[in-house]
Design an enzyme around this catalytic site. Sequence first.
Site, PDB file in Angstrom:
ATOM      1  CD  GLU A 100      -2.044   0.989   3.173  1.00 15.71           C
ATOM      2  OE1 GLU A 100      -1.841  -0.080   3.796  1.00 15.71           O
ATOM      3  OE2 GLU A 100      -2.697   1.921   3.637  1.00 15.71           O
TER       4      GLU A 100
ATOM      5  CG  ASP B 159       0.304   1.153   6.809  1.00 17.10           C
ATOM      6  OD1 ASP B 159       1.401   0.589   6.630  1.00 17.10           O
ATOM      7  OD2 ASP B 159       0.060   2.325   6.473  1.00 17.10           O
TER       8      ASP B 159
ATOM      9  CG  ASP C  85      -3.820   1.805   9.317  1.00 16.11           C
ATOM     10  OD1 ASP C  85      -4.145   1.074   8.350  1.00 16.11           O
ATOM     11  OD2 ASP C  85      -3.194   2.862   9.167  1.00 16.11           O
TER      12      ASP C  85
ATOM     13  CG  ASP D 201      -7.137   4.271   5.875  1.00 19.24           C
ATOM     14  OD1 ASP D 201      -8.384   4.158   5.866  1.00 19.24           O
ATOM     15  OD2 ASP D 201      -6.533   5.361   5.921  1.00 19.24           O
TER      16      ASP D 201
END
Length: 622
Positions: A421, A494, A496, A498
């Site tokens: 990403e 990541d 998280d 997102d």
Amino acid sequence: MDEDYNSEAIQVLGTREAIRKRPGMYIGSTDSRGLHHIAYEIIDNSVDEALAGFCDHIKVTINRDNSMTVEDNGRGIPVDIHPKYGKPALEIVLTTLHAGGKFEGKVYKVSGGLHGVGMSVVNSLSSWLEAEIRRDGKIYSQRFENGKPTGGIKVIGEAEETGTKITFLPDVEIFDGETFEYEILAERLREVSFLNKGLRIELEDLRTGKREEFHYPDGIIEFVDYINRNKGGIGKIFYSEGEKNEIYLEFAMQYNNGYSENVYAFVNSINTIEGGTHISGFRSALTRVINDFAKSKGYIKENDEPIGGEDCREGLTAILNLKLKEPQFEGQTKTRLGNSEVRGAVESIVSERLSSFLLENPETADIMMKKILGAVRARLAAKRARELARKKEGTESFALSGKLAPCSSKDVERTELFIVEGDSAGGSAKQARNREFQAILPLRGKILNVEKARIDKILSSEEIKAMISAIGAGIGEEFDISKLRYGKIIIMTDADVDGAHIRTLLLTFFFRYMRDLIDKGHVYIAQPPLYRIRVGGKERYVYSEKELEGAREVQRFKGLGEMNPEQLWETTMNPETRRLLRVTIQDAIEADRLFTILMGEDVAERRKFIQEHSKEAVNIDI
Ligand code: 0RA
């Protein structure tokens, strides 16, 4: 008859030993799957009793000690003393690999399973088993330990109702401490009740207090509705049933606003995920009827190119439910139907019923035709886009300029493609990797949600084009796993929200358009650490909140880009030290439902799902 009984008598000696020596031969495996398999063996017998028309209620209870109770209100397993053995029929069923259902002198059921043979298999793989039978006004009971009766059959009371109740404790030695999982049982029991309309199945978990009841008076019509609930079903649900040459078929279908095909076929309650003659009969009937109807009603002209099979199946949900006497199951997982006579039978029933339906329901027929013609247009547009792309490919190395950092090895056994990403994480990964066998493809921001787009739009997305061309095996019906360039496709996002979203978008894309990649185990999720901590002067990486307990001096990683290349290599990319999660699909119907809810149109449904599942959302193995 006599010969049958003799051979059975010989088998009595070694039933338990034989089964315990090679449990895999009888139940496939001794992991969690095998454990649930023995539950289904017991439940299937009650379902067979329901199929025969003598039972309409089954209750399954997971007890606190991981034993299970299965009760039905059928006729009750016969308990009378068998003249040849001098033992109760019940005891014979539970201790010998007999030819199930036959001991009454008649075959009373169609069955996909072990024809009641299952009962002795379960007993052999259990520490103890108790049977309680209600029949002829009495309650009978018999207990088995290590497969052997602890005594004869006893009358323990009186009852007007009839039925069978079996409680068994799977042997921990065989099943290595595996325990029953509520969700796995719930999915199967829901499916079984869809396939047997009117049958009421209760499931209760005494460990947690959770309970549900599955009861679908409209059977597979409700199954189609369940699958289409969040996809926006369009037009009426078409249902029909028929029989030809002792092959019984019921089917239900409805189109939806999505683009994926959801055709599921069950033969004697077994989900034939590898397809077979019944599916090919259904497909050819569908394509032919749609083409005939389209021509006769002027939707297409006589000389137009015919509507393709895949056009007819875009956004189609259908359930086929077949019952037949001697199914031949083939394929790796024995879930492909081989009987050649079934193709013609299914084709003829579906052709006849579907063409009448279209004529009698012009409104739904019109909705279907518009949907199908939309698929034709999109397919032609996609074809033009592909041709254009191929032409370009020769001159300017299509879609890949500067994005993919390839590896030098061509050995698919070793090569890995990291889909990363963002450009900055992509940059770190390029520095961190071992360029010999690790390739990096950075994606810019969010990728297209393929759940909401159709093929022509999907093929025009730069991020998706880059992925297709890096993976190298094509897409959709043309996907060819033998052309795969990397043995592992590793999604690295990541840790998280997102990152989780992008990961779900990517998985949706692979699930819908490169399904083989998941089925054959090529898709992985990288597990970057959440924190770096210092314990007793030593540095350590921490991958979950739970491991963090009691640590000091804590460094939290907000994103992959925050790690330096050495850290990224050590924690997330080095095969010697990293953690990878392999993506598997347990159940295609459930996975499809998850993707539809997570990625589809219905915001309220999605919110509800995320609320309900927020606790388990970490590392769901879809
Ligand atoms: C064969 C004959 C009869 C009942 C059953 C099998 C039977 C087996 C199972 C296993 C679980 N639940 C069951 N319920 C019934 C009875 C035949 C008769 O009464 O005439």
